[in-house]
Write an enzyme that holds these catalytic residues in place. Structure first.
Site, PDB file in Angstrom:
ATOM      1  N   LYS A 157       1.057  -0.933   0.168  1.00 14.25           N
ATOM      2  CA  LYS A 157      -0.096  -0.123  -0.470  1.00 14.25           C
ATOM      3  C   LYS A 157       1.168   1.260   0.007  1.00 14.25           C
ATOM      4  CE  LYS A 157      -0.181   0.041   4.816  1.00 14.25           C
ATOM      5  NZ  LYS A 157      -1.309  -0.607   6.351  1.00 14.25           N
ATOM      6  N   TYR A 177      14.842  30.780   6.707  1.00 15.73           N
ATOM      7  CA  TYR A 177      13.766  31.785   7.672  1.00 15.73           C
ATOM      8  C   TYR A 177      13.561  31.439   8.484  1.00 15.73           C
ATOM      9  CZ  TYR A 177      11.219  30.868   2.771  1.00 15.73           C
ATOM     10  OH  TYR A 177      11.246  31.163   1.564  1.00 15.73           O
TER      11      TYR A 177
HETATM   12  C1  LIG Z   1      -0.395  -0.849   6.851  1.00 12.77           C
HETATM   13  C2  LIG Z   1      -1.128  -2.766   7.558  1.00 12.77           C
HETATM   14  C3  LIG Z   1      -0.106  -3.521   7.631  1.00 12.77           C
HETATM   15  C4  LIG Z   1       1.340  -3.233   7.575  1.00 12.77           C
HETATM   16  O1  LIG Z   1       1.888  -3.342   8.346  1.00 12.77           O
HETATM   17  P1  LIG Z   1       3.711  -3.137   8.724  1.00 12.77           P
HETATM   18  O2  LIG Z   1       3.624  -2.408  10.443  1.00 12.77           O
HETATM   19  O3  LIG Z   1       4.150  -1.563   8.059  1.00 12.77           O
HETATM   20  O4  LIG Z   1       3.773  -4.446   8.834  1.00 12.77           O
HETATM   21  C5  LIG Z   1      -0.771  -4.900   7.832  1.00 12.77           C
HETATM   22  N1  LIG Z   1      -1.969  -5.656   7.852  1.00 12.77           N
HETATM   23  C6  LIG Z   1      -3.077  -3.879   7.829  1.00 12.77           C
HETATM   24  C7  LIG Z   1      -4.575  -3.958   8.185  1.00 12.77           C
HETATM   25  C8  LIG Z   1      -2.221  -2.747   7.937  1.00 12.77           C
HETATM   26  O5  LIG Z   1      -3.228  -1.973   7.783  1.00 12.77           O
END
Ligand SMILES: *Cc1c(COP(=O)(O)O)cnc(C)c1O
Length: 373
Positions: free
Chosen positions: A35, A265
């Site tokens: 993702k 800045y």
């Molecule tokens: C993002 C996610 C993961 C992966 O989590 P990590 O900590 O990056 O391994 C697993 N399950 C779900 C439902 C997630 O949203």
């Protein structure tokens, strides 16, 4: 000549995936999570590497990501984990995406859509065992009733997600596991045994919470080479992975500043002595956290250089007083190794008061991506 880029190692992604497989053993399916553009490592490229390494499932957040992978030629099963809008439902079928469903009403409408198509469509049901975000809080009896009324929707997986998996001071994870087992046992006693049960992401794998693996795990962070530190007395880590990405920029210009000169800045830094500074061709628009102003470090000539003053949108100023012959165009490492020194995403995140996840996801779209073996 890029101004700012990341180098992603395909080989390291593959090795990290294999490390997870080795840690979990042959009986556990590994669903790498790609993702959020594979935590900015590039979703399509990463998915290709994982598919070539044998991944049969991948996790995405949303329908758009799933469609992008299908258009990129990925044929693995894809689990859409972060829900979907009513207007996106048809795409699930059109692109063969498997949804995580989060309520009994979701199951009913999914059944109706599948029935209209005259198919039996698989889904995974997420149980809210204590995360208090997505997932059904229905009882096992209520779930069973919903299942019997929705024959065109096939419960292929039962899942949950932990809120505090790395926290060994809290008992929240034990409570979540117990709640999950209560529901899955009740369903099993009634003859409902989904093909997959899954609870764990990277932390649950890395710290060997075997009772929370089910028969499938969902590693994201680990695939990219990171495991967050645990709190309290954690069991020994069983998973070793290495970062797959390094992040670089270049020196635009070098100049001398007199004692008392202010930098950037807000004049946040004032030179306590004559100094030599380098201006870098990257800023917060590239994802360098604004919070690193006067705090962060980068690497050049095998040495650390402090960030001076505020990080600005396209530029960052560093101290090179201690270096000889710094020239325009030279490569500066933001994340990675430069000779004897290194900084990883966790260290950079800590300096900025962030977490490694948000830091990686914050590497912006204008940063070029280069793939190396
Ligand atoms: C993002 C996610 C993961 C992966 O989590 P990590 O900590 O990056 O391994 C697993 N399950 C779900 C439902 C997630 O949203």
């Amino acid at each position: 000549m890029h101004r700012c880029w990341i180098e992603v190692s395909r080989g390291q992604i593959a090795r990290n995936y294999q490390s997870v497989r080795q840690a979990t053993g042959p009986d556990i399916e590994v669903m790498p999570v790609v993702k959020a553009d594979a935590y900015r490592h590039g979703m399509r490229e990463v998915a290709k590497v994982l598919a070539a390494s044998g991944a049969r499932w991948m996790g995405v957040s949303n329908v758009g990501e799933g469609i992008s992978l299908r258009q990129g030629g990925i044929e693995a099963r894809l689990l859409v984990m972060a829900d979907f809008l009513p207007s996106e439902r048809d795409y699930l079928f059109e692109f063969n995406l498997t949804p995580a469903l989060h309520s009994l009403e979701d199951i009913a409408s999914y059944h109706t859509l599948a029935k209209k198509r005259d198919i039996i469509a698989p889904y995974h049901l997420k149980i809210d065992t204590g995360m208090g975000r997505l997932g059904t809080r229905a009882t096992a009896q209520e779930i069973l009733l919903a299942l019997s009324a929705t024959p065109n929707a096939q419960l292929e997986g039962l899942m949950t997600h932990f809120a505090s998996a790395g926290n060994y001071i809290s008992t929240q994870t034990e409570e979540q596991v117990a709640r999950f087992l209560e529901i899955s046992t009740y369903l099993a006693t009634s003859g409902v045994r989904p093909k997959y049960t899954h609870l764990s992401s990277t932390i649950g794998i890395a710290y060997n919470r075997r009772d929370a693996w089910g028969n499938l795990v969902r590693p994201g962070h680990a695939i990219y080479g990171y495991v967050s530190p645990a709190r309290g007395e954690a069991p020994e880590r069983i998973l070793q992975v290495q970062p797959a990405l390094c992040w670089k920029t270049r020196v635009l210009t070098v100049k001398d500043l007199p004692k008392g000169a202010q930098i950037g800045y807000g004049g946040m830094f004032r030179a306590p002595k004559p100094m030599k500074i380098a201006v870098l061709a990257a800023g917060y628009a590239d994802g360098i956290p604004h919070g690193l102003g006067n705090k962060g470090k980068v690497m050049l000539h095998g040495q650390f250089c402090n960030i001076l003053g505020a990080v600005s949108m396209d530029l960052t100023t560093i101290d090179v007083t201690h270096l000889e012959n710094v020239e325009a165009g030279e490569v500066v490492t933001l994340i990675g190794r430069d000779g004897p020194v290194s900084i990883d995403a966790q260290q950079m995140a800590r300096m900025a008061g962030e977490i490694s996840y948000s830091l990686l996801c914050g590497i912006s779209a204008r940063v070029e991506r280069i793939y190396v073996d």
